[in-house]
Design an enzyme around this catalytic site. Structure first.
Site, PDB file in Angstrom:
ATOM      1  CE  LYS A   1      -4.459   0.890   0.220  1.00  0.00           C
ATOM      2  NZ  LYS A   1      -5.730   0.047  -0.368  1.00  0.00           N
TER       3      LYS A   1
HETATM    4  P1  NAD Z   1     -13.072   7.685  -3.168  1.00  0.00           P
HETATM    5  O1  NAD Z   1     -11.863   8.848  -2.862  1.00  0.00           O
HETATM    6  O2  NAD Z   1     -13.490   7.678  -4.357  1.00  0.00           O
HETATM    7  O3  NAD Z   1     -14.028   8.036  -2.035  1.00  0.00           O
HETATM    8  C1  NAD Z   1     -14.102   8.119  -0.692  1.00  0.00           C
HETATM    9  C2  NAD Z   1     -15.515   8.611  -0.359  1.00  0.00           C
HETATM   10  O4  NAD Z   1     -15.649   8.950   1.168  1.00  0.00           O
HETATM   11  C3  NAD Z   1     -15.738  10.033  -0.634  1.00  0.00           C
HETATM   12  O5  NAD Z   1     -17.133  10.221  -0.824  1.00  0.00           O
HETATM   13  C4  NAD Z   1     -15.484  11.090   0.531  1.00  0.00           C
HETATM   14  O6  NAD Z   1     -15.959  12.235   0.562  1.00  0.00           O
HETATM   15  C5  NAD Z   1     -15.914  10.037   1.701  1.00  0.00           C
HETATM   16  N1  NAD Z   1     -15.182  10.368   2.801  1.00  0.00           N
HETATM   17  C6  NAD Z   1     -13.791  10.694   2.880  1.00  0.00           C
HETATM   18  N2  NAD Z   1     -13.489  10.948   4.307  1.00  0.00           N
HETATM   19  C7  NAD Z   1     -14.413  10.927   5.053  1.00  0.00           C
HETATM   20  C8  NAD Z   1     -14.954  11.021   6.464  1.00  0.00           C
HETATM   21  N3  NAD Z   1     -14.028  11.330   7.261  1.00  0.00           N
HETATM   22  N4  NAD Z   1     -16.227  10.655   6.817  1.00  0.00           N
HETATM   23  C9  NAD Z   1     -17.184  10.276   5.707  1.00  0.00           C
HETATM   24  N5  NAD Z   1     -17.142  10.175   4.345  1.00  0.00           N
HETATM   25  C10 NAD Z   1     -15.731  10.493   4.060  1.00  0.00           C
HETATM   26  O7  NAD Z   1     -12.458   6.261  -2.200  1.00  0.00           O
HETATM   27  P2  NAD Z   1     -12.889   4.770  -2.774  1.00  0.00           P
HETATM   28  O8  NAD Z   1     -11.920   4.386  -3.803  1.00  0.00           O
HETATM   29  O9  NAD Z   1     -14.386   4.804  -2.956  1.00  0.00           O
HETATM   30  O10 NAD Z   1     -12.250   4.164  -1.520  1.00  0.00           O
HETATM   31  C11 NAD Z   1     -13.381   4.165  -0.205  1.00  0.00           C
HETATM   32  C12 NAD Z   1     -12.824   3.030   0.491  1.00  0.00           C
HETATM   33  O11 NAD Z   1     -12.745   1.890   0.049  1.00  0.00           O
HETATM   34  C13 NAD Z   1     -11.545   3.050   1.198  1.00  0.00           C
HETATM   35  O12 NAD Z   1     -11.523   2.532   2.596  1.00  0.00           O
HETATM   36  C14 NAD Z   1     -10.685   2.211   0.421  1.00  0.00           C
HETATM   37  O13 NAD Z   1      -9.488   1.911   0.869  1.00  0.00           O
HETATM   38  C15 NAD Z   1     -11.623   1.264  -0.057  1.00  0.00           C
HETATM   39  N6  NAD Z   1     -11.335   0.340  -1.115  1.00  0.00           N
HETATM   40  C16 NAD Z   1     -11.438   0.828  -2.393  1.00  0.00           C
HETATM   41  C17 NAD Z   1     -11.401   0.111  -3.499  1.00  0.00           C
HETATM   42  C18 NAD Z   1     -11.283   0.651  -4.671  1.00  0.00           C
HETATM   43  O14 NAD Z   1     -11.334  -0.145  -5.777  1.00  0.00           O
HETATM   44  N7  NAD Z   1     -11.554   2.037  -5.040  1.00  0.00           N
HETATM   45  C19 NAD Z   1     -11.000  -1.291  -3.311  1.00  0.00           C
HETATM   46  C20 NAD Z   1     -11.199  -1.732  -1.923  1.00  0.00           C
HETATM   47  C21 NAD Z   1     -11.270  -0.874  -0.876  1.00  0.00           C
END
Ligand code: NAD
Length: 416
Positions: free
Chosen positions: A104
């Site tokens: 990561k």
């Molecule tokens: P992203 O940046 O596209 O979206 C994140 C969302 O969370 C946004 O809507 C943002 O406003 C919100 N957010 C950020 N901080 C916040 C807070 N303090 N309180 C409430 N909302 C908050 O990110 P993503 O890719 O959707 O990732 C979200 C989660 O999913 C993370 O934990 C990431 O590690 C996990 N994840 C993502 C993927 C992927 O393929 N993108 C895969 C597996 C896991």
């Protein structure tokens, strides 16, 4: 008290080690990371001033294959958070039986405060700083919070320019035009959907009639919201970093997606029917399926007793702490753990990597079929072990993941 995600990740290893009577040497080995690199990223800003950012890249385990894991741009990111996320990637890749390890990365920055060109310079400098520990057979980064296909394109280009040839396989989640895969962007949400559908079937629930609440409205939260909305589910509440919206008759997700995809915050959305709700209250609002899809450590000892749902589907990595996990299990709430639930992203990242290496690209149908196959295979394995041993789904998932890693360590031995 701010919970340290690295301590949480190590605690989870202890829980599973005890359950499966793991060799204490292996437990010790799994609780450390192979390498962590801290880099300084100096950037000349558009106004001529110099800003210095800090970045990280961590390899937790490459025992089963090259490292794999996203890059997060966030002002709150810490080395310990990145270590925890790398550990969870190791388990996720192992659980899905992908020939990849766990890694990561992160940069301590609020990308919204940078111009497009500043963001590009930051990304390229970060990529240059970690260039010696990434590569198609070393460690393959991907998008995570606040990073996207454009950022992956800059990393791929920076790496390629330094190597003197195009190396698309150095990152996944790239734009399709330069070696990305169809189906990668919605893959995590698709995976969540397949697993939720399977869980509802096991519990005798009709997915269409479930009432849903989602924290996080980005790639993961937005995609699963859209899929469930199209399925006919009522999405009672969604939130982003600005706060949330609630409507007991169900929000119009298509309109909200249109709004946020234009760069707006949910808090600024105007609809008299919708009630504003804080991120904290959203989690404890009654629903059938709660999907934390933003950040880690949001369901903790303090609010676990107030969670009112049947299923917690972990879209984010590490949203439930071990103490809260235990409390939810005792309340009869089914927590579908991150390493299973959100594995769709890394799964299609793996397909992208394979396609790049082969220079042969698949159709969307094939991607989704293979994704579904892998997600459901992992789900069935986890569900069966949880029933057999009467343990929660997380411990069951860890038993499968850790067993595969332990076997690989045993076969390879510890060098020298
Ligand atoms: P992203 O940046 O596209 O979206 C994140 C969302 O969370 C946004 O809507 C943002 O406003 C919100 N957010 C950020 N901080 C916040 C807070 N303090 N309180 C409430 N909302 C908050 O990110 P993503 O890719 O959707 O990732 C979200 C989660 O999913 C993370 O934990 C990431 O590690 C996990 N994840 C993502 C993927 C992927 O393929 N993108 C895969 C597996 C896991």
């Amino acid at each position: 008290m701010v919970l340290n995600p690295f301590e949480v990740a190590k605690k989870q290893i202890d829980i599973v080690a005890e359950e499966m009577e793991l060799d204490p040497n292996v437990t010790k080995y799994l609780k450390r990371v192979e390498r962590s690199l801290i880099v300084s990223i100096p950037i000349v800003m558009d106004d001529g001033t110099l800003e210095i950012f800090e970045g990280y890249r961590v390899h937790h385990s490459t025992v089963r294959g090259p490292g794999k894991g996203g890059i997060r741009f966030s002002p709150e990111v810490t080395l310990d958070e990145v270590k925890a996320l790398a550990i969870w990637m190791t388990w996720k890749c192992s659980l899905l039986n992908l020939p990849l390890g766990g890694a990561k990365g992160g940069v301590c920055v609020d990308p919204r405060k940078l111009s497009f060109r500043e963001l590009e310079r930051l990304t390229r400098r970060y990529a240059s700083e970690i260039i010696n520990i990434i590569g198609p057979d070393i460690d393959i980064p991907a998008p995570d919070v606040n990073t996207n296909a454009q950022i992956m394109a800059w990393i791929m280009d920076t790496y390629s320019m330094n190597k003197g040839r195009s190396v698309p396989g150095v990152v996944t989640g790239k734009p399709i035009e330069i070696g990305g895969s169809v189906g990668r962007e919605p893959a995590t949400g698709m995976g969540l959907y397949y697993v939720l559908e399977a869980m509802c079937e096991k519990l005798g629930l009709d997915l269409k009639t479930q009432k849903i609440i989602i924290q996080g409205f980005g790639n993961v939260g937005g995609t699963i919201a859209e899929l469930l909305y199209k399925e006919g589910c009522k999405i009672l509440a969604v939130s982003d970093i600005s706060g949330g919206l609630y409507y007991s008759d169900g929000l119009e997700i298509d309109k909200l997606l249109d709004w946020t995809q234009k760069g707006n915050y949910l808090n600024d959305y105007k609809d008299n029917r919708y009630k504003k709700i804080t991120n904290y209250d959203l989690l404890t609002t009654e629903c059938d399926v709660l999907i934390p899809a933003a950040l880690e450590n949001v369901i903790i000892q303090k609010n676990a007793n107030d969670i009112k749902c049947k299923i917690v589907l972990e879209g984010a990595n590490g949203p439930v702490t071990p103490e809260a996990d235990k409390m939810l299990f005792e309340k009869g709430i089914h927590v579908i753990p991150d390493i299973l639930a959100n594995g769709g992203g890394v799964c299609v990242s793996y397909f992208e990597y394979v396609q790049d290496i082969r220079a042969y690209f698949w159709e969307l149908d094939r991607i989704n079929k293979e994704l579904k196959k892998i997600m459901l295979r992992a789900f069935e394995e986890v569900y069966e072990i949880s029933k057999e041993r009467n343990i929660n789904l997380r411990t069951a998932a860890y038993i499968i993941a850790v067993s595969r890693i332990a076997k690989a360590i045993e076969l390879r031995g510890i060098f020298p």
